[in-house]
Write a protein that holds these residues in place. Structure first.
Motif, PDB file in Angstrom:
ATOM      1  N   ILE A 168       0.396  -1.055  -0.116  1.00 48.42           N
ATOM      2  CA  ILE A 168       0.251  -0.278   0.410  1.00 48.42           C
ATOM      3  C   ILE A 168       0.834   1.393   0.006  1.00 48.42           C
ATOM      4  O   ILE A 168       0.619   2.740  -0.742  1.00 48.42           O
ATOM      5  N   ARG A 169       1.588   1.099   0.851  1.00 50.30           N
ATOM      6  CA  ARG A 169       2.888   2.857   0.822  1.00 50.30           C
ATOM      7  C   ARG A 169       3.520   2.585  -0.586  1.00 50.30           C
ATOM      8  O   ARG A 169       3.416   3.892  -1.257  1.00 50.30           O
ATOM      9  N   HIS A 170       3.799   1.577  -1.052  1.00 48.50           N
ATOM     10  CA  HIS A 170       4.116   1.148  -2.567  1.00 48.50           C
ATOM     11  C   HIS A 170       3.363   2.404  -3.580  1.00 48.50           C
ATOM     12  O   HIS A 170       3.426   2.730  -4.560  1.00 48.50           O
ATOM     13  N   TRP A 171       2.421   1.757  -3.316  1.00 49.47           N
ATOM     14  CA  TRP A 171       1.374   2.019  -4.466  1.00 49.47           C
ATOM     15  C   TRP A 171       0.879   3.243  -4.224  1.00 49.47           C
ATOM     16  O   TRP A 171       0.327   4.657  -4.851  1.00 49.47           O
ATOM     17  N   ASN A 172       1.055   3.965  -2.794  1.00 47.03           N
ATOM     18  CA  ASN A 172       0.743   5.331  -2.473  1.00 47.03           C
ATOM     19  C   ASN A 172       1.751   6.748  -3.109  1.00 47.03           C
ATOM     20  O   ASN A 172       1.276   7.349  -3.241  1.00 47.03           O
ATOM     21  N   ASN A 173       2.782   6.594  -2.676  1.00 49.53           N
ATOM     22  CA  ASN A 173       3.806   7.162  -3.790  1.00 49.53           C
ATOM     23  C   ASN A 173       4.884   6.690  -4.667  1.00 49.53           C
ATOM     24  O   ASN A 173       5.597   7.902  -4.761  1.00 49.53           O
ATOM     25  N   ASP A 174       4.494   5.954  -5.440  1.00 48.29           N
ATOM     26  CA  ASP A 174       4.280   5.902  -6.818  1.00 48.29           C
ATOM     27  C   ASP A 174       3.525   6.017  -7.640  1.00 48.29           C
ATOM     28  O   ASP A 174       2.529   5.713  -8.066  1.00 48.29           O
ATOM     29  N   PRO A 175       3.589   7.812  -8.649  1.00 48.04           N
ATOM     30  CA  PRO A 175       3.014   8.163  -8.702  1.00 48.04           C
ATOM     31  C   PRO A 175       2.294   7.634 -10.346  1.00 48.04           C
ATOM     32  O   PRO A 175       1.507   7.693 -11.050  1.00 48.04           O
ATOM     33  N   GLY A 176       3.311   6.538 -10.458  1.00 43.27           N
ATOM     34  CA  GLY A 176       3.348   4.986 -11.898  1.00 43.27           C
ATOM     35  C   GLY A 176       1.803   3.975 -12.112  1.00 43.27           C
ATOM     36  O   GLY A 176       1.400   3.694 -12.918  1.00 43.27           O
ATOM     37  N   CYS A 177       2.281   3.965 -11.007  1.00 40.81           N
ATOM     38  CA  CYS A 177       0.665   3.039 -10.523  1.00 40.81           C
ATOM     39  C   CYS A 177      -0.199   3.301 -10.119  1.00 40.81           C
ATOM     40  O   CYS A 177      -1.505   2.185 -10.840  1.00 40.81           O
ATOM     41  N   HIS A 178      -0.313   4.631 -10.653  1.00 33.27           N
ATOM     42  CA  HIS A 178      -2.631   4.424 -10.613  1.00 33.27           C
ATOM     43  C   HIS A 178      -2.790   5.804 -12.583  1.00 33.27           C
ATOM     44  O   HIS A 178      -2.986   6.616 -11.956  1.00 33.27           O
ATOM     45  N   ARG A 179      -1.615   5.964 -12.947  1.00 35.00           N
ATOM     46  CA  ARG A 179      -1.494   6.016 -14.338  1.00 35.00           C
ATOM     47  C   ARG A 179      -3.510   5.805 -14.691  1.00 35.00           C
ATOM     48  O   ARG A 179      -4.134   5.436 -14.479  1.00 35.00           O
ATOM     49  N   GLY A 180      -4.127   6.888 -15.280  1.00 35.96           N
ATOM     50  CA  GLY A 180      -5.695   7.612 -15.516  1.00 35.96           C
ATOM     51  C   GLY A 180      -6.557   7.536 -14.640  1.00 35.96           C
ATOM     52  O   GLY A 180      -7.171   7.965 -14.842  1.00 35.96           O
ATOM     53  N   HIS A 181      -5.909   7.527 -13.113  1.00 34.59           N
ATOM     54  CA  HIS A 181      -6.946   7.434 -12.744  1.00 34.59           C
ATOM     55  C   HIS A 181      -6.787   9.018 -11.153  1.00 34.59           C
ATOM     56  O   HIS A 181      -7.174   9.716 -10.824  1.00 34.59           O
ATOM     57  N   GLU A 182      -5.610  10.360 -12.052  1.00 37.66           N
ATOM     58  CA  GLU A 182      -5.589  11.398 -10.850  1.00 37.66           C
ATOM     59  C   GLU A 182      -5.592  12.472 -12.104  1.00 37.66           C
ATOM     60  O   GLU A 182      -6.636  11.953 -13.415  1.00 37.66           O
ATOM     61  N   GLU A 183      -6.459  13.601 -11.703  1.00 37.27           N
ATOM     62  CA  GLU A 183      -7.563  14.702 -11.780  1.00 37.27           C
ATOM     63  C   GLU A 183      -6.521  14.827 -12.935  1.00 37.27           C
ATOM     64  O   GLU A 183      -5.108  15.315 -12.541  1.00 37.27           O
ATOM     65  N   LYS A 184      -7.470  15.391 -13.878  1.00 35.78           N
ATOM     66  CA  LYS A 184      -6.513  16.973 -15.015  1.00 35.78           C
ATOM     67  C   LYS A 184      -6.843  18.298 -14.547  1.00 35.78           C
ATOM     68  O   LYS A 184      -7.669  18.040 -13.999  1.00 35.78           O
ATOM     69  N   THR A 185      -5.388  18.682 -13.992  1.00 36.66           N
ATOM     70  CA  THR A 185      -5.668  20.009 -13.536  1.00 36.66           C
ATOM     71  C   THR A 185      -4.959  20.904 -14.473  1.00 36.66           C
ATOM     72  O   THR A 185      -4.042  20.345 -15.765  1.00 36.66           O
ATOM     73  N   THR A 186      -5.528  21.808 -15.401  1.00 35.49           N
ATOM     74  CA  THR A 186      -4.822  22.845 -15.711  1.00 35.49           C
ATOM     75  C   THR A 186      -4.274  23.866 -14.949  1.00 35.49           C
ATOM     76  O   THR A 186      -4.700  24.610 -14.075  1.00 35.49           O
ATOM     77  N   ILE A 187      -3.030  24.591 -15.010  1.00 28.92           N
ATOM     78  CA  ILE A 187      -2.560  25.535 -14.402  1.00 28.92           C
ATOM     79  C   ILE A 187      -2.967  27.017 -15.647  1.00 28.92           C
ATOM     80  O   ILE A 187      -2.220  27.026 -16.577  1.00 28.92           O
ATOM     81  N   VAL A 188      -3.436  27.966 -14.944  1.00 28.59           N
ATOM     82  CA  VAL A 188      -3.598  29.377 -15.198  1.00 28.59           C
ATOM     83  C   VAL A 188      -3.111  30.471 -15.146  1.00 28.59           C
ATOM     84  O   VAL A 188      -2.759  30.430 -13.786  1.00 28.59           O
ATOM     85  N   ARG A 189      -2.106  30.824 -15.445  1.00 33.43           N
ATOM     86  CA  ARG A 189      -0.932  32.009 -15.405  1.00 33.43           C
ATOM     87  C   ARG A 189      -1.691  33.317 -15.929  1.00 33.43           C
ATOM     88  O   ARG A 189      -2.076  32.942 -17.069  1.00 33.43           O
ATOM     89  N   PRO A 190      -1.331  33.978 -14.668  1.00 28.09           N
ATOM     90  CA  PRO A 190      -1.610  35.106 -15.613  1.00 28.09           C
ATOM     91  C   PRO A 190      -1.163  36.551 -16.729  1.00 28.09           C
ATOM     92  O   PRO A 190       0.163  36.440 -16.342  1.00 28.09           O
TER      93      PRO A 190
END
Length: 83
Positions: free
Chosen positions: A61-83
Motif C-alpha cells: 500500500i505504501r509503495h502504491w501510494n508513493n509511486d505516481p506511475g502505479c495509478h495512471r489514468g486515475h489522477e485528476e486532470k488539472t490545468t494551471i492558469v497563469r496570469p
C-alpha cells in the motif's frame, strides 16, 4: 529495513515449521523439552504468518501510494492558469 524484517519473519517461520514437522514425524513428542518448544513454535507460526501478511500488505500500500506511475489514468486532470 522492511525487506530485512520480511527475511527474519520467513526464517523464523521456517524454523518453527521444522519443530512442528519433527513433532509430527519424528521423536520430538517423546521428550518434554522438545514438546514444549514445539507448542511454542506452533503458536509462533500462526503469529508470524499474520505478521508477514500485515507487513507485506502495508509495504504494498505504501509503495502504491508513493509511486505516481502505479495509478495512471486515475489522477485528476488539472490545468494551471497563469496570469
Amino acid at each position: 529495513m522492511g525487506l530485512g524484517i520480511v527475511i527474519v519473519l520467513r526464517v523464523l517461520f521456517a524454523a518453527s515449521m521444522v519443530f512442528i514437522i519433527g513433532y509430527v514425524f519424528g521423536g520430538f513428542s517423546k521428550k518434554p523439552a522438545l514438546r514444549t518448544i514445539t507448542k511454542v513454535a506452533s503458536i509462533l507460526v500462526i503469529v508470524l504468518f499474520i505478521a508477514a501478511n500485515v507487513l507485506l500488505t502495508r509495504m504494498a500500500i505504501r509503495h502504491w501510494n508513493n509511486d505516481p506511475g502505479c495509478h495512471r489514468g486515475h489522477e485528476e486532470k488539472t490545468t494551471i492558469v497563469r496570469p
